[in-house]
Design a protein around this motif. Sequence first.
Motif, mmCIF file in Angstrom:
data_model
loop_
_atom_site.group_PDB
_atom_site.id
_atom_site.type_symbol
_atom_site.label_atom_id
_atom_site.label_comp_id
_atom_site.label_asym_id
_atom_site.label_seq_id
_atom_site.Cartn_x
_atom_site.Cartn_y
_atom_site.Cartn_z
ATOM 1 N N ARG A 327 0.847 -1.186 0.000
ATOM 2 C CA ARG A 327 0.000 0.000 0.000
ATOM 3 C C ARG A 327 0.882 1.235 0.000
ATOM 4 O O ARG A 327 1.941 1.253 0.636
ATOM 5 C CB ARG A 327 -0.889 0.061 1.253
ATOM 6 N N TRP A 328 0.413 2.282 -0.670
ATOM 7 C CA TRP A 328 1.080 3.574 -0.633
ATOM 8 C C TRP A 328 0.192 4.521 0.163
ATOM 9 O O TRP A 328 -0.870 4.936 -0.296
ATOM 10 C CB TRP A 328 1.315 4.099 -2.051
ATOM 11 N N VAL A 329 0.613 4.831 1.397
ATOM 12 C CA VAL A 329 -0.187 5.607 2.329
ATOM 13 C C VAL A 329 0.324 7.044 2.369
ATOM 14 O O VAL A 329 1.535 7.279 2.463
ATOM 15 C CB VAL A 329 -0.142 4.972 3.739
ATOM 16 N N PHE A 330 -0.594 7.988 2.314
ATOM 17 C CA PHE A 330 -0.235 9.406 2.279
ATOM 18 C C PHE A 330 -0.194 9.972 3.702
ATOM 19 O O PHE A 330 -1.101 9.744 4.493
ATOM 20 C CB PHE A 330 -1.228 10.185 1.414
ATOM 21 N N TRP A 331 0.887 10.687 3.989
ATOM 22 C CA TRP A 331 1.068 11.354 5.270
ATOM 23 C C TRP A 331 1.202 12.856 5.022
ATOM 24 O O TRP A 331 1.607 13.282 3.941
ATOM 25 C CB TRP A 331 2.324 10.839 5.983
ATOM 26 N N THR A 332 0.859 13.638 6.028
ATOM 27 C CA THR A 332 0.938 15.082 5.892
ATOM 28 C C THR A 332 1.427 15.707 7.189
ATOM 29 O O THR A 332 1.236 15.136 8.272
ATOM 30 C CB THR A 332 -0.437 15.661 5.497
ATOM 31 N N ALA A 333 2.079 16.853 7.070
ATOM 32 C CA ALA A 333 2.588 17.575 8.239
ATOM 33 C C ALA A 333 2.598 19.058 7.913
ATOM 34 O O ALA A 333 2.721 19.466 6.750
ATOM 35 C CB ALA A 333 3.987 17.117 8.607
ATOM 36 N N GLU A 334 2.457 19.861 8.939
ATOM 37 C CA GLU A 334 2.548 21.314 8.754
ATOM 38 C C GLU A 334 4.007 21.702 8.536
ATOM 39 O O GLU A 334 4.906 21.186 9.202
ATOM 40 C CB GLU A 334 1.994 22.031 9.970
ATOM 41 N N ALA A 335 4.208 22.612 7.590
ATOM 42 C CA ALA A 335 5.568 23.087 7.342
ATOM 43 C C ALA A 335 6.020 24.065 8.426
ATOM 44 O O ALA A 335 7.219 24.256 8.620
ATOM 45 C CB ALA A 335 5.656 23.754 5.978
ATOM 46 N N GLY A 336 5.077 24.680 9.124
ATOM 47 C CA GLY A 336 5.444 25.641 10.159
ATOM 48 C C GLY A 336 5.359 27.050 9.635
ATOM 49 O O GLY A 336 5.268 27.287 8.418
ATOM 50 N N PRO A 337 5.419 28.051 10.498
ATOM 51 C CA PRO A 337 5.305 29.442 10.066
ATOM 52 C C PRO A 337 6.505 29.887 9.248
ATOM 53 O O PRO A 337 7.619 29.401 9.437
ATOM 54 C CB PRO A 337 5.220 30.223 11.378
#
Length: 339
Positions: A327-337
């Motif tokens: 499976r190819w699972v998508f992850w996400t994170a905030e880049a920050g200010p």
Amino acid sequence: MNDTAGELEFVPLAANDDETVGQWLDLMALAAETGPRAAPPCNVDMVGSLRFAPPATALDDWVVRSGGRVVGALRLALPDGAPTARVDQLLVHPGRRRRGIGRALWAHARELARKHDRTTLTATVVESLPSGPAQDPGPAAFAAAMGAHRSDIPAGTHQWLDLDRHDPLADGVPAVPAGYSLVTWGTITPDEYAVPVSELELSLGAGPVDRAAQEVRTSYARQFETMRVGRGRRAYHTGAVHDATGALAGYTSVSKTTGNPAYALQGMTVVHREHRGHALGTLLKLANLEYVLRHEPEVRLVETANAEDNHPMIAVNAALGFEPYDRWVFWTAEAGPSD
């Protein structure tokens, strides 16, 4: 033991820097030996990628050196008009892992994303399927440790067709339904199909596309071809034409890199919604596979991927002998200010 900040040197990766590019290629080859199943990296393709980005996307490539040697690599993909920066590559030399290099690369990715005015980082992590082989849990654990979380975007199912085990052409190519004709072309799309191919791909066959929209983004197909040719790839296409109107009802694409004769990638298959219900998707894939093997008889392994909720296409692939692998699972994170 961690590599200290003073030991790590981040360097933009340029195609004309032969020594650094050579070390980058060596790093990818080493990482592929222990990474998830994939076609081996093709040097012509990868060097070409430093000069030719995908359509409507910019790439920002970096390596990190320690002691004058490349020990890690980072690629950010920056889609036009989007708030995201996609981490397409984050590699650490197998002999230098667990020394803080991965964390340093992630911090650099966040810094670059902010410089490009992107608010979010995204990445794809390979994970196991219940019916597939066990995959390394390390990448998912690393993403979580970096503050990323799973996205709501449906995961992708990664499938492989092994032609030494399955022969989807054993019974030949099905008859073409009445009212349709098949056409084939290679890497370069004929002029009469360039805009229709772009319409089909960008709409996924769901409905009409406004041709005034810069003639479908100045023909997405032509932009994609520029990237393919620049990266030394070749492609094979089969389309279905509706005889009464001359409209391109659907098409499929298989592509190959220069350096992997046994491997091919099954790319886009799309049928316009007005022409569904005639088994054109299966017909197109089988006819195109026959076309590929006439020109590329060494091909033995074909890979593809689809969103897990695209049940019809996954079923079509399974009927042809494609087997789910991971499976190819998508992850996400905030880049920050921004600074």
